[in-house]
Write an enzyme that holds these catalytic residues in place. Sequence first.
Site, PDB file in Angstrom:
ATOM      1  N   GLY A 217      36.814  24.298  41.653  1.00 41.99           N
ATOM      2  CA  GLY A 217      35.705  24.998  41.029  1.00 41.99           C
ATOM      3  C   GLY A 217      34.895  24.068  40.143  1.00 41.99           C
ATOM      4  N   SER A 218      34.419  24.604  39.035  1.00 38.15           N
ATOM      5  CA  SER A 218      33.500  23.845  38.176  1.00 38.15           C
ATOM      6  C   SER A 218      34.131  22.626  37.520  1.00 38.15           C
ATOM      7  CB  SER A 218      32.922  24.760  37.095  1.00 38.15           C
ATOM      8  OG  SER A 218      32.040  25.706  37.666  1.00 38.15           O
ATOM      9  N   ALA A 219      35.465  22.505  37.528  1.00 34.95           N
ATOM     10  CA  ALA A 219      36.086  21.299  36.988  1.00 34.95           C
ATOM     11  C   ALA A 219      35.650  20.063  37.774  1.00 34.95           C
ATOM     12  CB  ALA A 219      37.605  21.430  37.011  1.00 34.95           C
ATOM     13  N   LYS A 221      32.741  19.381  38.608  1.00 31.10           N
ATOM     14  CA  LYS A 221      31.447  18.911  38.102  1.00 31.10           C
ATOM     15  C   LYS A 221      31.595  17.638  37.276  1.00 31.10           C
ATOM     16  CE  LYS A 221      29.529  23.586  38.158  1.00 31.10           C
ATOM     17  NZ  LYS A 221      29.192  24.796  37.367  1.00 31.10           N
TER      18      LYS A 221
END
Length: 481
Positions: A217-219, A221
């Site tokens: 997920g957003s980790a 990024k």
Amino acid sequence: MNKPLRHVWLVVSVLFVLLFTSTTYFQVIAQPRLNAHGQNDRTLYNEYGRHRGPIVVDGHAIASSQESGDTYGYLRTYDPGAMYAPVTGYYSVVYGFTGIERSLNDTLSGEADSLFYHRISDILSGRQGQGATVELTLDAGAQQAAWDALDGRRGAVVALDPETGAILAMVSAPSFDPNELATHDTSAVSQAWSALNEDSSRPLTNRAIGGDLYPPGSAFKLITASAALESGDYTADSVIPGPGTYQLPNSSSVMNNFSEGRQDACGPDDESTLAEALRQSCNTSFAMLGVAVGEDQLRSTAEDFGFGKDLSIPMGVTPSRIGEDLDAAQLATTSIGQYETRVTPLQMAMVAGAFANDGVVMQPQLVQAVRTADLSTVAELTPREFGQPLSASNAAQMRQMMVGVVEDGTGAAAAIDGVEVGGKTGTAEWGTDRAPHSWFVGYGQTEQRKVAVAVVVEEGGYGSRTAAPIAQDVMEAVIQP
């Protein structure tokens, strides 16, 4: 010599040659196959009849051998069992061994090449041979904090020292009691084995380094931002687009910024700085950034962090990965940690560690030292560089942005008074009608100590609510014991 004697001599010679050949065959050529044969009880008793060295954490033997008083000679015991089981593995007379018990079997049993002269010394002195002691890098306080914070929920925690690569905590839950598989009651072992393998929560899987792996997920990024900085075209202050919605290239799919369906822009005029986009965890910003940076730069940066590479700690680690031959829509979703992106928590802890170590990823290691029964050191941890995915100056920019996430963003629950904490939360979608996985990836540091951590809680929902507080507990246990 008369003819009858020549015949006798010839027969004896042939028999001698056959005896010599057969003895050589069975003792030299066929020995490995016969030793490995499942019905060779002699090999089994020889294996389990040797004293096995302990596995130690902070001076406490979490796995040790004691005389069993039966035909096997020694019984392996684990204390405490479940909390360390994904690391130690089990040592079973029925099902073999896993974990450190398997990876360092020769060392623990005393048969490793590095222990040759110690074996000779034992033989000459008449001492009973003993396996070597394996001291792990784990920090007992951090391991306990991670175990308690997960509180039985499915997931994993990894913490490591960014400067040495020493693994300070490795917890996978749910776990199992290795004593149930190490007992010499073969009927009880079989029952325990069946129950563990039939358990849908997969307690025998070490989620920290293997299994099915997780979408980050957003980790992820953090890696996309690193790739952008390393391209030379961006800084933390670069202004990037961040509209409320983003129609994926050559696709009918539309990406929103928030999972609740809100379509808020990331800043005035649909723009924000890279630092602000990370603080808000803007999906559209990073999807568009990934497309702009390109697959080659993103993949190269991910590989420099360790993606796609074989790793031994000494247990084997399943390589993390991103999809292959990505089109623009797939690259966009990959850039926010979705599509075919799959990671281990260990890999994400390595990512966090690089930021706290001036851009250098250290080889993760689980073994601090190997010592013989007389306490002489056979091997000791030597820090080794694994790669450098970003420069020291870009690592400093990443730390600055990650601190903003914790001080005034989605990672606030990981903050620790008096400690510089930087991180990134993640809420990873992974299936229809399923709650997303909860992530936190980050670091904490003071002048005296540093720690990098990765936490995943399966179906835990928002990383800000579930994973971040767990990370806080673990970092605090290392930095403020």
